[in-house]
Design a protein around this motif. Sequence first.
Motif, PDB file in Angstrom:
ATOM      1  N   PHE A 114       0.817  -1.222   0.000  1.00  0.00           N
ATOM      2  CA  PHE A 114       0.000   0.000   0.000  1.00  0.00           C
ATOM      3  C   PHE A 114       0.846   1.265   0.000  1.00  0.00           C
ATOM      4  N   GLY A 147      10.280   5.559   5.683  1.00  0.00           N
ATOM      5  CA  GLY A 147      11.146   4.464   6.003  1.00  0.00           C
ATOM      6  C   GLY A 147      10.837   3.796   7.364  1.00  0.00           C
ATOM      7  N   GLN A 186      -1.271  -1.206  10.612  1.00  0.00           N
ATOM      8  CA  GLN A 186      -2.084  -1.220   9.366  1.00  0.00           C
ATOM      9  C   GLN A 186      -3.355  -2.031   9.556  1.00  0.00           C
ATOM     10  N   ASP A 233      -0.654   2.947  13.939  1.00  0.00           N
ATOM     11  CA  ASP A 233      -1.370   3.378  12.727  1.00  0.00           C
ATOM     12  C   ASP A 233      -2.202   2.216  12.214  1.00  0.00           C
ATOM     13  N   ILE A 257      -4.870   5.597   0.724  1.00  0.00           N
ATOM     14  CA  ILE A 257      -4.799   6.520  -0.412  1.00  0.00           C
ATOM     15  C   ILE A 257      -4.150   5.761  -1.559  1.00  0.00           C
TER      16      ILE A 257
END
Length: 459
Positions: free
Chosen positions: A71, A117, A175, A212, A246
Amino acid sequence: MILTPTMTGLSSPEPLQHAFKVKSAPHAGRTGSRPFNAGPQLWEQWWQQPTSADKRALYIHIPFCRKRCSFCNFFENGAKPERISDYMQSLCEQLNSAAMSPLAQSQPFDTVYVGGGTPTDIKAEEIAALGKAIQQFPLINNAEITLEGRLNGFDDDKWHSALDNGFNRFSFGVQSFDTAVRQAAGRFDDKDTLMARLQQLSQHPSASIVIDLIFGLPGQTMEIWQQDIQAAMECGSHGIDLYQLIGLAGNRIEKAKDKGKVLGPQASDYQADSQTRANMYAYGANKLETQQWQRLSSCHWRRDNRERSIYNSLAKSGIEILPFGAGGGGSIHGHGLMNARNLSEWQQAHTAHKEISEKESLKTPTQVPAMVLTPNPSAAFDAVFKRGLDSGTLAFSAIETSLINHLLPLFKAWQHHGLATLSESNLSLTLAGRFWNVNMQTGLFEYLSSNPYNKTEAA
Ligand SMILES: C[S@@+](CC[C@H](N)C(=O)[O-])C[C@H]1O[C@@H](n2cnc3c(N)ncnc32)[C@H](O)[C@@H]1O
Ligand code: SF4
């Protein structure tokens, strides 16, 4: 007065799902800046000159990853240990010399962000050297110092080395917790491994652990997303980011899509459409908020005050950010600065500078190849709107009345479309508005360029 649907959104009984067609970009912005040739003399002068900023940050970029996640567009260089140790050595030399400059010493730094990174992929001793180099800079008391990365490979040696050398905030990309979804996206660990490690790290008495999550990944159904949110609340973390996927050209998901494929777990060609993603956002936001998580921005929540998110919030206010490392971006004396990404160019510039500065005992850090921009005349003005809309509330106390009046047609259209509510003191975004806030920011800047605000005329 020009008003277009890209500014106002569309009229719909379901604004959350249909006010705009698609999220316009990861961030909104406009720039009145042009490339600017900062020669070595000016560079030298800049580092001898005290800052005029009252808030400032360091951004340090570590551009290596072990794997290219499906992604992601942030992959820059493969993580070869030798390449990383050469880079870290040069980076720490640059930081150590920059820290002694009059510019760095003139005012303490509020926050430091080590991003990539995957900074957590560097060795424990490199984390220690980096932490020590950061401590050479003047820092405010209890400055927030973040190390970004992933849990895989972030062992106890690295964790203790980071804590012992000043890092107090850790931002991990999870994720999705779902083993099949995450592994199809190129992630290494399974759900149980992640949960156990996060629960362990979150036990620390003061460090802030942030994770995240992305919604819209291939194979991630609404049911899986609900389990992701549940796991996120149970893993012990102190902060959570919810990002909509996105689809930027060039990443593996988009390349597969161009060939008519979905890069999901085996036997799944499911990928949530824009309306389902809106529902996923609403589910996550509502669930967190009913469980007393506090919203700090449209995509970030905290469990308690331990999580401060200072870097993210100050970065949106347009403060001074001195950038280091190949690909790092920030600003210096109001000029935008974007270090070139090419590692060997970056390394060559460093070696050449080192030889000269040893000969001539220069006190200036390396001028790495970079794009320098003229100051953006509307930076402070724009930051008020970016930060306000991102936080969900645009307070009118910080804005001139004539400007609010100038923007009123747009604000009224947003209210009419279910994206915001207007009061005497502020514009407050609805859940739908928070989901679409980047489109609204873009719309506001488009409105201002189609309907320029002239302070003197307005008065
Ligand atoms: C710069 S990346 C670094 C992450 C870290 N290296 C890792 O492996 O988790 C920071 C975050 O950007 C987010 N991100 C990356 N690509 C994205 C995309 N296409 N859409 C939305 N969020 C994305 C991910 O959530 C990721 O954790
Ligand atoms: S998510 Fe992290 S590890 Fe994966 S490609 Fe992006 S920056 Fe690299």
